[in-house]
Enzyme design. Structure first.
Site, PDB file in Angstrom:
ATOM      1  N   LYS A  35       0.822  -1.215   0.000  1.00  7.00           N
ATOM      2  CA  LYS A  35       0.000   0.000   0.000  1.00  7.00           C
ATOM      3  C   LYS A  35       0.853   1.262   0.000  1.00  7.00           C
ATOM      4  CE  LYS A  35      -0.686   0.256   5.029  1.00  7.00           C
ATOM      5  NZ  LYS A  35       0.102   1.479   5.197  1.00  7.00           N
ATOM      6  N   THR A  36       1.978   1.251   0.724  1.00  7.67           N
ATOM      7  CA  THR A  36       2.836   2.435   0.760  1.00  7.67           C
ATOM      8  C   THR A  36       3.393   2.722  -0.623  1.00  7.67           C
ATOM      9  OG1 THR A  36       3.439   1.900   3.037  1.00  7.67           O
ATOM     10  CG2 THR A  36       4.802   3.518   1.910  1.00  7.67           C
ATOM     11  N   ASP A 220      -3.674   7.331   4.349  1.00  9.66           N
ATOM     12  CA  ASP A 220      -3.125   6.012   4.677  1.00  9.66           C
ATOM     13  C   ASP A 220      -3.778   5.506   5.964  1.00  9.66           C
ATOM     14  OD1 ASP A 220      -1.555   3.762   4.610  1.00  9.66           O
ATOM     15  OD2 ASP A 220       0.238   4.742   5.391  1.00  9.66           O
ATOM     16  N   GLU A 221      -3.833   4.182   6.144  1.00 10.58           N
ATOM     17  CA  GLU A 221      -4.387   3.547   7.353  1.00 10.58           C
ATOM     18  C   GLU A 221      -5.785   4.088   7.680  1.00 10.58           C
ATOM     19  OE1 GLU A 221      -2.965   1.051   8.397  1.00 10.58           O
ATOM     20  OE2 GLU A 221      -0.785   1.236   8.286  1.00 10.58           O
ATOM     21  N   GLN A 251      -7.458  -4.973   9.656  1.00 10.02           N
ATOM     22  CA  GLN A 251      -6.361  -4.530  10.510  1.00 10.02           C
ATOM     23  C   GLN A 251      -6.763  -3.343  11.388  1.00 10.02           C
ATOM     24  OE1 GLN A 251      -2.240  -4.814   8.775  1.00 10.02           O
ATOM     25  NE2 GLN A 251      -3.373  -4.869   6.851  1.00 10.02           N
ATOM     26  N   ARG A 591       2.540 -10.231  10.522  1.00  6.04           N
ATOM     27  CA  ARG A 591       3.859  -9.580  10.645  1.00  6.04           C
ATOM     28  C   ARG A 591       4.964 -10.542  10.205  1.00  6.04           C
ATOM     29  NH1 ARG A 591       2.171  -5.447   9.668  1.00  6.04           N
ATOM     30  NH2 ARG A 591       0.279  -6.663   9.378  1.00  6.04           N
TER      31      ARG A 591
END
Length: 706
Positions: A35-36, A220-221, A251, A591
């Site tokens: 996504k980044t 973002d997020e 998330q 993770r």
């Protein structure tokens, strides 16, 4: 840079998300899906291909660390310096707006910013003054923050109170807390967003100017936004509607901070014509890890469906081990990590041990020490939260803003000057009587020799010296923040009052301030949080599952897979809370890049007593073919005897949280006090200022969340 080179290396869905730039866009980005990369490429596409100014793209991240990384990525793609751009956290972006516009809200532009520690200290001071048990300060501060994140101000909360009980006391504390902030010309983190929203709603001309300035919005997020943050985005994006939000409802793990996962579901309704793109190719984990994580999260009843896949192959199966007690669990983990290292398979920095609550780290720390393994705890007391750092920064804040009462209380006797609590109490009384800040009250008392202070020459000299230090420093024009820091430390002899370790922290602070302007440095430090800690040393990382968000490691251990820990006992059988605990487990598992261990123990010391533990209900969801059971205990309960709970989860997530505002067609606007029940029987208790408390069945109530 050509369009083709900008899109190079992107998969089809990433390319689609990068190129879509006309109208609202919801990018559902699964864990490890890049996504980044998409946000950075999209920013570069808008600048290099669509020819937008880099300062016209309002880009929001959730941590300063993420903001810094985003700026670096975009700068490398565009060849432009991003330091003057609008890329930052919600708090830093709103602070930037308020430095320009806050005069319209009755504040001065040199306002101080109070972090969580400052907020709690102020609340504690008010509780003491009101004669309310001081030990409640953390809970009260959290309640005030929750109300603010729901845009419920003190007057509104006071008007909806029942006139007795704890909420009435809380309302009084809230009102006084906000008055103290205003008197100190200070804002807390929630105010940065809440007052920006208030300005935009109360001054349409200001909102219009920023809508025109920002031709595109990138978020973002997105799943972590609270109500105030979402309202800010709706206001800014309601004009041109060119807004792209990137997030993953799977998330969303910060409900306790006010994050509302329903914003992911509401976005398409609030921005009609939204295009939705799913990023499902995972670049981080192996197939077995994704299959286990995906199966677990699929049990949540309300979510945007995603099926993550990877080209990395199956990899090792997920390991599960059930141990007799927490010490055996810790020893097993330590020995396994040591084997990885001795075989040359992994460095210590490749390994993370994740847990639900901080108290679980004790046994692991002891076992790692016994094996001689290096480790560091992430998300503990961060650098900028250390006492010596906060002390020195408090001097800088008071020099910049003499109305900052919290900073004055912190440093008036630090280092010790013989100025005790009794003296400070008398100054407080004088300030209250004259309706001025503590610094002005102190100056007035000394100037008029009013008798508020005892006629102690030594005390008077100390107080005069303190005032002189602050005013002299305020009159100087420092070239950089580092120069001011050196001057403060020299004038106060602070270094002589601390040990060598704390002195080294001070030196590190000075080094970080070299070449940075005073105002910029104070602002930067004030906006730092523990979420900005980084992993540097070659050591095993220990942290909570919440802290692990946004990180990745080749090897991950998730410990304490037991009922009462994961899911946490405070969630009981609240279905929304259980869904969040399941998301927390999912975040922890995703993770891991190569190896994932899940462990639990039959006995564990929790809150001063040893308890018998049962395996987590989440383990029963894991497909056995993806997991390898390691027999270490005579009682190995996974996954054969882990029974599924009989309670069914509801078919939707409630839109209504305590503290949120709603509108009733007959009774007007009210504040939700409680929400309970499931499905068609879901009910809310709402306090309407002109009507009183009403208990309503949601399916009949016709409420609108506002």
């Amino acid at each position: 840079m050509s369009k083709e080179s900008l899109l190079e290396g992107l998969n089809p869905r990433q390319r689609e998300a990068t190129l879509y730039s006309e109208g609202p866009l919801l990018i559902l980005a699964g864990a490890g899906s890049g996504k980044t990369t998409v946000i950075a490429r999209k920013f570069a596409y808008l600048v290099k291909i669509k020819k937008l100014s880099d300062r016209s793209i309002f880009t929001v991240t959730f941590t300063n660390k993420a903001s810094h990384e985003m700026k670096e990525r975009i700068s490398s793609l565009t060849g432009k310096d991003m330091n003057g751009s609008w890329i930052g956290t919600f708090h830093s972006q709103c602070s930037k707006i308020l430095r320009r516009e806050i005069g319209a809200a009755g504040y001065k532009s040199d306002f101080s910013i109070y972090d969580d520690d400052d907020q709690r200290n102020l609340v504690r001071h008010i509780l003491k003054e009101f004669g309310i048990h001081e030990a409640l300060y953390r809970g009260v501060a959290a309640r005030i923050s929750a109300l603010k994140s729901s845009l419920v101000g003190p007057e509104e909360f006071l008007s909806t109170g029942d006139g007795f009980g704890f909420d009435e006391k809380l309302a009084r504390v809230y009102v006084r807390y906000q008055d103290e902030l205003k008197r100190s010309n200070a804002l807390d983190f929630d105010d940065l967003i809440g007052i920006t929203v208030m300005l935009f709603e109360g001054h349409p001309e200001i909102l219009k100017r920023y809508q025109n300035d920002f031709s595109y919005i990138l978020v973002d997020e997105f799943q972590d936004t609270n109500y105030a943050q979402y309202k800010l985005l709706r206001l800014l994006g309601s004009g041109h509607r060119n807004i792209s939000v990137v997030g993953d409802d799977d998330q969303s793990i910060y409900r306790f901070r006010g994050a509302d996962v329903t914003h992911v579901f509401r976005f398409e309704k609030d921005f009609p014509g939204t295009r939705t793109i799913r990023l499902e190719q995972n670049y981080r984990s192996t197939e077995n890890i994704l299959d286990v994580a995906g199966t677990v999260i699929s049990k949540n009843p309300v979510r945007k469906q995603k099926k993550l896949w990877t080209g990395r192959g199956c990899g090792e199966r997920v390991y599960h081990c059930w141990l007799s007690d927490e010490d055996e669990e810790a020893r097993h983990i330590a020995k396994t990590i040591k084997e990885f290292y001795l075989k040359g398979e992994h460095e210590y920095r490749d390994v993370a041990v994740l847990y639900r609550v901080n108290i679980q780290s004790r046994a692991v720390e002891e076992a790692l020490r016994d094996e001689g393994l290096p480790y560091r705890i992430i998300g503990g007391i961060g650098f900028y939260q250390r006492k010596e750092i906060k002390d020195i920064v408090a001097y800088m804040r008071l020099i910049s803003n003499r109305g900052d009462n919290v900073s004055l209380r912190r440093i008036i006797n630090c280092p010790p000057r013989g100025i005790g609590a009794a003296t400070l109490s008398r100054i407080e009384q004088e300030a209250k009587k004259r309706s001025v800040c503590l610094f002005d009250a102190l100056k007035h008392t000394l100037k008029n020799n009013s008798g508020v202070l005892k006629k102690s020459r030594d005390l008077v000299v100390s107080l005069e010296g303190f005032i002189g230090l602050i005013e002299e420093s305020a009159s100087l024009k420092y070239r950089a923040a580092g120069d001011m820091l050196k001057d403060i430390i020299e004038k106060t002899s602070y270094r002589k009052s601390v040990d060598e370790e704390r002195a080294q922290s001070i030196d590190e602070l000075i080094a970080s301030a070299a070449g940075v302007g005073v105002k910029d440095f104070v602002e930067r430090v004030s906006l730092m949080t523990n979420l900005d800690d980084s992993v540097h040393d070659n050591a095993v990382s220990l942290m909570t599952l919440h802290t692990a968000k946004g990180l990745e490691f080749p090897v991950v251990f998730i410990i304490g897979l037991e009922e009462g820990l994961l899911p946490y006992f405070k969630t009981a059988d609240d279905t929304d809370e259980i869904s969040e605990e399941r998301r927390l487990f999912y975040v922890g598992m995703t993770r891991a890049k190569d190896i994932l261990w899940l462990t639990g123990a039959g006995k564990r010391r929790l809150y001063a007593k040893v308890q018998n533990q049962e395996p987590s209900r989440f383990l029963s969801d894991i497909p056995r073919e993806c997991c390898q059971l390691i027999e270490k205990s005579v009682r190995s309960n996974f996954p054969r005897t882990v029974a599924k709970r009989s309670t069914d989860l509801p078919k939707r997530i409630s839109l209504y949280m305590t503290g949120c505002r709603v509108r009733h067609p007959k009774w007007g606007v009210g504040v939700v006090r409680d929400c309970y029940g499931d499905g068609d029987e879901e009910k809310v208790t709402v306090n309407f200022p002109n009507i009183g408390i009403k208990k309503l069945v949601l399916r009949f109530a016709n409420l609108e969340k506002i």
